[in-house]
Design a protein around this motif. Structure first.
Motif, mmCIF file in Angstrom:
data_model
loop_
_atom_site.group_PDB
_atom_site.id
_atom_site.type_symbol
_atom_site.label_atom_id
_atom_site.label_comp_id
_atom_site.label_asym_id
_atom_site.label_seq_id
_atom_site.Cartn_x
_atom_site.Cartn_y
_atom_site.Cartn_z
ATOM 1 N N GLU A 198 71.323 30.456 12.563
ATOM 2 C CA GLU A 198 71.850 31.786 12.878
ATOM 3 C C GLU A 198 71.736 32.091 14.369
ATOM 4 N N GLU A 199 70.648 31.682 14.970
ATOM 5 C CA GLU A 199 70.498 31.904 16.409
ATOM 6 C C GLU A 199 71.541 31.111 17.200
ATOM 7 N N LEU A 200 71.793 29.876 16.770
ATOM 8 C CA LEU A 200 72.800 29.080 17.450
ATOM 9 C C LEU A 200 74.190 29.669 17.276
ATOM 10 N N ARG A 201 74.488 30.181 16.075
ATOM 11 C CA ARG A 201 75.791 30.811 15.854
ATOM 12 C C ARG A 201 75.965 32.038 16.739
ATOM 13 N N ALA A 202 74.939 32.861 16.816
ATOM 14 C CA ALA A 202 75.019 34.053 17.666
ATOM 15 C C ALA A 202 75.207 33.672 19.134
ATOM 16 N N GLU A 203 74.521 32.630 19.569
ATOM 17 C CA GLU A 203 74.653 32.188 20.957
ATOM 18 C C GLU A 203 76.055 31.652 21.230
ATOM 19 N N VAL A 204 76.608 30.895 20.289
ATOM 20 C CA VAL A 204 77.969 30.377 20.452
ATOM 21 C C VAL A 204 78.979 31.511 20.509
ATOM 22 N N ALA A 205 78.822 32.526 19.639
ATOM 23 C CA ALA A 205 79.736 33.671 19.648
ATOM 24 C C ALA A 205 79.649 34.442 20.959
ATOM 25 N N ARG A 206 78.428 34.602 21.472
ATOM 26 C CA ARG A 206 78.260 35.310 22.738
ATOM 27 C C ARG A 206 78.917 34.553 23.892
ATOM 28 N N LEU A 207 78.709 33.249 23.927
ATOM 29 C CA LEU A 207 79.306 32.448 24.991
ATOM 30 C C LEU A 207 80.827 32.426 24.888
ATOM 31 N N ARG A 208 81.347 32.424 23.646
ATOM 32 C CA ARG A 208 82.803 32.448 23.481
ATOM 33 C C ARG A 208 83.393 33.758 23.982
ATOM 34 N N ARG A 209 82.740 34.877 23.653
ATOM 35 C CA ARG A 209 83.216 36.172 24.159
ATOM 36 C C ARG A 209 83.146 36.225 25.681
ATOM 37 N N GLN A 210 82.080 35.689 26.248
ATOM 38 C CA GLN A 210 81.941 35.693 27.699
ATOM 39 C C GLN A 210 83.029 34.846 28.363
ATOM 40 N N MET A 211 83.349 33.708 27.769
ATOM 41 C CA MET A 211 84.411 32.872 28.320
ATOM 42 C C MET A 211 85.759 33.568 28.244
ATOM 43 N N GLU A 212 86.042 34.268 27.129
ATOM 44 C CA GLU A 212 87.308 34.988 27.009
ATOM 45 C C GLU A 212 87.395 36.115 28.031
ATOM 46 N N GLU A 213 86.296 36.842 28.232
ATOM 47 C CA GLU A 213 86.304 37.916 29.223
ATOM 48 C C GLU A 213 86.516 37.368 30.628
ATOM 49 N N ASN A 214 85.864 36.263 30.948
ATOM 50 C CA ASN A 214 86.043 35.669 32.270
ATOM 51 C C ASN A 214 87.471 35.178 32.467
ATOM 52 N N ALA A 215 88.057 34.632 31.389
ATOM 53 C CA ALA A 215 89.445 34.161 31.504
ATOM 54 C C ALA A 215 90.402 35.314 31.741
ATOM 55 N N VAL A 216 90.166 36.443 31.050
ATOM 56 C CA VAL A 216 91.036 37.608 31.227
ATOM 57 C C VAL A 216 90.867 38.207 32.615
ATOM 58 N N ASN A 217 89.624 38.330 33.075
ATOM 59 C CA ASN A 217 89.372 38.935 34.383
ATOM 60 C C ASN A 217 89.879 38.080 35.528
ATOM 61 N N SER A 218 90.014 36.789 35.303
ATOM 62 C CA SER A 218 90.514 35.919 36.367
ATOM 63 C C SER A 218 92.029 35.927 36.457
ATOM 64 N N ARG A 219 92.728 36.481 35.449
ATOM 65 C CA ARG A 219 94.185 36.530 35.457
ATOM 66 C C ARG A 219 94.660 37.953 35.739
ATOM 67 N N PHE A 220 95.785 38.066 36.412
ATOM 68 C CA PHE A 220 96.404 39.364 36.676
ATOM 69 C C PHE A 220 97.417 39.595 35.564
#
Length: 481
Positions: free
Chosen positions: A162-184
């Motif tokens: 469960e801890e690994l799943r939560a960490e993977v979900a958090r990292l996935r959300r962070q990657m999506e946010e970074n991808a959106v913020n890097s694009r106009f």
């Protein structure tokens, strides 16, 4: 000096033992290498093995001179391998309340050094679940309660998963946010209505999405302009079949940036990270598309609808059907003096395009004409615009003082007088302010506040018409209830 290649063997020349070269045949040499069991080691033509590593059965009968020779299919079998010393299971001793959750580095650890509270043993199993492979000790607690140890092990394993799943979900959300913020793109500014209004002139993100949902079905059938051959003719390909660099909603967002901010194509290409040629195609494609889609919507209002939405300030002019005004767009000078004289405005002393726009008293755009050369008069543009057949004697038209077209219209013409003294706002001054706000909404598109280059001559009429028609969708009501 060459020595025996076996691990731990130091036999060399001069020690009274026979040394044998590795076979030249590749398959037999690989077999000898496997028997030696040295990690990442490959035998060469000079590698040797001493006679201690061969059984007596691997030799032929001794000759008369006492020398022995290996058989052609001889294989070394006599090796002594020193086992790797075991280390203490530090993780188990560090957390005695949990079973050993070690992975590869804990497989060969010696648990005999652990304290009696360490519920582990050398027995290991591999559990594969959700794409994760863990080597987990499974013998339960040393105290002998096997069932309790297995239960505790399962609980700890589930907590780890469960801890690994939560960490993977958090990292996935962070990657999506970074991808959106890097694009106009539109999604980057979806949380700020102020930014949406700045880049698109729409009042809010909800207004923008509501308009997009109205045109989205037709956008799937859009035809993309690829290369102009001559004036009025283009090579066209289906938009869906072309290489889509941006999403359709982001293409529309790019087009609104072009209208609202008046940016150059190179600036938009750098913002959206697309080639400049792609920006040019997107602008031309969306200008033609919106010109066709919005132009098919009837914006002219009948008398009853206009009177139903008439603001209180127009009570003295209750029969006003439309407010007319001319919009001038400054354009680049042409090299030809003849062509330059056609677009030269005698009133403003520079080259312009002129268009007629009509607005209802409550703020809606109800009439847009095509653009004409700046040399045309107000009466000429009024006759060619096509608004005269829409008027009847029961209506009234409101114009500015300098717009002298009363003898060309089949209805009454209101020209409010605007006093020069600074007194409390009269009805005429309120009307003047009201009309100025209407025209300002159209000219808020910064593309019309700059000098229009000659390269836009072929599409300026579409851009102007689309900008005027978008006023009905971008803003809220001009006069609040």
């Amino acid at each position: 000096m060459p020595q025996c290649a076996a691990y731990g063997c130091r036999t060399g020349p001069g020690q009274g033992k026979k040394l044998h070269h590795f076979p030249r045949e590749r398959s037999r040499r690989r077999l000898w290498e496997q028997k030696v069991k040295r990690k990442n080691w490959v035998a060469s033509d000079f590698s040797l093995l001493c006679e201690d590593h061969f059984d007596e059965t691997q030799y032929e009968r001794a000759r008369a001179d006492g020398l022995r020779k290996l058989k052609p299919n001889a294989v070394p079998t006599q090796f002594t391998f020193t086992p790797r010393p075991l280390e203490r299971c530090t993780r188990c001793c560090k957390r005695r309340d949990q079973p050993c959750l070690g992975r590869k580095e804990h497989v060969q650890l010696d648990h005999s050094y652990c304290s009696t509270e360490c519920p582990t043993s050398p027995k290991v199993k591999t559990d594969i679940k959700d794409g994760l492979t863990d080597n987990v000790c499974t013998d339960g607690a040393v105290s002998g309660d096997t069932a309790s140890g297995d239960k505790q092990l399962n609980i700890s394993k589930n907590q780890c998963v469960e801890e690994l799943r939560a960490e993977v979900a958090r990292l996935r959300r962070q990657m999506e946010e970074n991808a959106v913020n890097s694009r106009f793109c539109l999604e980057r500014f979806s949380a700020s209505d102020e930014d949406i209004q700045f880049y698109t002139r729409f009042a809010s993100h909800a207004h923008f999405i509501a308009f997009w949902r109205q045109i989205e079905p037709a956008a799937n059938k859009m035809v993309q302009v690829t290369r102009p051959c001559c004036i009025g003719l283009t090579n066209q390909v289906p938009h869906a079949a072309s290489a889509m660099i941006l999403q359709p909603v982001d293409e529309f967002f790019l087009f609104m940036n072009y209208l609202s901010l008046g940016l150059k194509l190179k600036g938009l290409a750098q913002r959206f990270r697309v080639p400049r040629s792609a920006v040019s195609r997107i602008v031309n494609t969306w200008a033609d598309f919106l010109y066709a889609v919005l132009g098919a919507v009837g914006i002219w209002m009948d008398e009853e609808t206009v009177r139903a939405h008439l603001p209180d300030v127009f009570q003295d002019y209750s029969d006003t059907q439309i407010i007319l005004d001319c919009v001038g767009l400054r354009c680049q000078k042409r090299r030809s003096l003849l062509l330059q004289s056609e677009v030269l405005s005698s009133r403003k002393s520079h080259c312009t395009f002129k268009g007629l726009i009509g607005l209802a008293p409550h703020g809606a755009v109800t009439f847009v004409s095509s653009l004409y050369e700046g040399a045309i008069s107000d009466k000429g543009i009024l006759k060619q615009s096509g608004i005269v057949p829409l008027l009847n004697p029961s209506m009234a038209v409101m114009v500015d003082e300098g717009f002298l077209v009363g003898d060309c219209l089949p209805c009454r013409v209101h020209i409010p007088s605007f006093p020069s003294k600074r007194t409390p706002l009269s009805g005429s001054e309120v009307i003047k302010t009201h009309v100025e706000r209407l025209i300002r909404r159209v000219k808020e598109h910064k593309i019309f506040s700059t000098v229009i280059p000659l390269s836009l001559t072929a599409s300026i009429n579409q851009l102007y018409t689309v900008a005027c028609l978008l006023v009905n969708y971008e803003h809220g009501p001009l006069v609040k209830a």
